[in-house]
Design a protein around this motif. Structure first.
Motif, PDB file in Angstrom:
ATOM      1  N   GLN A 237       0.863  -1.188   0.000  1.00 23.28           N
ATOM      2  CA  GLN A 237       0.000   0.000   0.000  1.00 23.28           C
ATOM      3  C   GLN A 237       0.893   1.230   0.000  1.00 23.28           C
ATOM      4  OE1 GLN A 237      -1.757   1.666   3.699  1.00 23.28           O
ATOM      5  NE2 GLN A 237      -3.729   1.049   2.832  1.00 23.28           N
ATOM      6  N   ARG A 250       5.557   3.112   2.139  1.00 23.29           N
ATOM      7  CA  ARG A 250       4.816   1.921   1.744  1.00 23.29           C
ATOM      8  C   ARG A 250       4.585   1.000   2.929  1.00 23.29           C
ATOM      9  NH1 ARG A 250       6.505  -0.539  -4.126  1.00 23.29           N
ATOM     10  NH2 ARG A 250       5.762   1.209  -5.404  1.00 23.29           N
ATOM     11  N   THR A 305      -8.083   2.761  -3.247  1.00 22.47           N
ATOM     12  CA  THR A 305      -7.220   3.503  -4.169  1.00 22.47           C
ATOM     13  C   THR A 305      -7.819   4.885  -4.437  1.00 22.47           C
ATOM     14  OG1 THR A 305      -6.503   1.451  -5.230  1.00 22.47           O
ATOM     15  CG2 THR A 305      -6.184   3.496  -6.469  1.00 22.47           C
ATOM     16  N   VAL A 321      -3.599   7.313  -1.903  1.00 24.18           N
ATOM     17  CA  VAL A 321      -3.388   5.896  -1.605  1.00 24.18           C
ATOM     18  C   VAL A 321      -3.349   5.106  -2.912  1.00 24.18           C
ATOM     19  CG1 VAL A 321      -4.286   3.862  -0.401  1.00 24.18           C
ATOM     20  CG2 VAL A 321      -4.551   6.126   0.619  1.00 24.18           C
ATOM     21  N   TYR A 323      -2.013   0.989  -4.675  1.00 27.95           N
ATOM     22  CA  TYR A 323      -1.657  -0.399  -4.373  1.00 27.95           C
ATOM     23  C   TYR A 323      -0.857  -0.987  -5.521  1.00 27.95           C
ATOM     24  CZ  TYR A 323      -4.886  -0.360  -0.432  1.00 27.95           C
ATOM     25  OH  TYR A 323      -5.508  -0.065   0.755  1.00 27.95           O
TER      26      TYR A 323
END
Length: 383
Positions: A237, A250, A305, A321, A323
């Motif tokens: 993440q 991260r 996301t 955010v 991924y």
């Protein structure tokens, strides 16, 4: 047919202003944000004295721990995204009332005043950063609330007794269309050794829903004279606190390591699928993990996301955010590693769009918020 739905209610400490809202989640469609609407019920004293009452939508960005605020330091910024006078009402208003507002106005009487705010789509989404076990105070992140208060002007310093504020969330849902299937190929050659090692990583799709298992398809082609001894797959993440130049980091929210099928000898190949599921339940103790904006009495998930209409237009108060799947091949002490990354989208599905019609005999379940945070349940009959 009678429909049951929820109405949220909160009253100012002096009992002069009561706020009603039909929902606390407002959807950001990337191109625009749903209007934020509700009803304020004012006491007769405020109506007679021509007391001015204002409404605002406030974005609160906390970027440091509350317990570290000493010597006048303040790690919280507040930005008013929408503000207007709701009483006395403007003579001309082109804002249409929702069905819920119309019903509440009929039920709550002449002291009820409707309000509607519009927020820019560039405003950041609601995100909370998970606290550590020993952390106290409000968590870092982006939050929103609707504030109704009595004062002389919109910029007047509000008095706690004549102010009511209710937390809301600005959220995004998964798009209806899948993007291109993610795939990447990386290669590594070795000094003083012939040939190269090739790693191909593919995902089944680009968009996954929270709680869904992610299948990582791995294909290794070893044309070198090195051996692949171990494989590790991770879901990472990415958290970007836009306010800070070096505010990116991260979190590994799911990982799996295996030696099955290894070692991959020189001149051989391996195809493998590894399954990972990113869940908050396996990251409860990890400080700094980004979560969906926090609202009391609602289940929490890993943050979705962040979708941006234009990547370069990042609000300074926002937390972005993202991924990605990362696959590592371990070649031993001398061989080193080979890594490949694939970004993907993790979000909640858009709820059903079928609207419930509010009839005269419909019932609203009222969730009441007091200043002492004790919740009570009640109901309103639209008869």
């Amino acid at each position: 047919m009678v429909y049951n739905f929820k109405v949220f209610k909160k009253c100012a400490p002096n009992g002069k202003i009561t706020l009603y809202m039909g929902k606390r989640d407002f959807v950001d469609h990337v191109s625009g944000v749903e209007p934020i609407d509700g009803i304020a019920v004012l006491d007769n004293e405020y109506m007679r004295d021509d007391r001015k009452v204002f409404g605002q939508v406030v974005c609160c960005f906390r970027y440091g721990r509350e317990e570290d605020e000493v010597m006048g330091l303040n790690f919280q910024k507040e930005l008013t995204l929408a503000s207007e006078q709701i009483w006395p009402r403007p003579e001309k208003s082109d804002k249409e009332q929702t069905k819920l507002q119309e019903r509440l106005l009929k039920k709550l009487g002449p002291n009820a005043v409707p309000f509607t705010f519009n927020v820019s789509p560039n405003a950041p989404s609601s995100v909370t950063l998970q606290q550590g076990e020993d952390d106290n105070g409000d968590p870092c992140g982006v939050s929103y609330y609707v504030k109704i208060f009595a004062g002389e002007s919109e910029t007047d310093r509000t008095h706690r007794r004549s102010t009511v504020a209710l937390g809301i969330r600005k959220i995004q849902f998964a798009p209806t269309k899948q993007g291109a299937q993610p795939c990447t190929v990386v290669r590594k050659d070795f000094m003083l050794s012939p040939g190269e090692l090739e790693l191909e990583v593919t995902l089944d799709k680009q968009l996954y829903l929270h709680g869904e298992r992610i299948g990582v398809n791995i294909c290794i082609r070893n044309n070198s004279n090195k051996m692949v001894k171990k494989i590790k797959a991770m879901i990472q993440q990415g958290v970007d606190v836009v306010l800070f130049q070096n505010g990116s980091y991260r979190n590994t929210v799911a990982s799996l390591e295996t030696s099955e099928g290894c070692p991959v000898q020189p001149g051989s190949s391996l195809q493998k699928v590894m399954y990972l599921t990113p869940l908050l339940s396996s990251n409860k103790q990890r400080r700094g993990v980004a979560l969906d904006g926090q609202i009391k009495n609602q289940d929490q998930y890993l943050a979705s996301t962040t979708l941006l209409a234009q990547p370069e237009q990042r609000d300074a108060f926002g937390i972005i955010v993202s991924y990605a799947v990362k696959v590592k091949l371990f070649l031993g002490a001398l061989g080193g590693e080979l890594s490949a990354e694939l970004p993907f989208v993790l979000m909640h599905p858009k709820p059903g769009t079928k609207a419930k019609v509010i009839h005269a005999d419909s019932q609203a379940e009222v969730e009441t918020f007091r200043q002492d945070t004790i919740d009570q349940q009640g109901s309103i009959d639209f008869d």
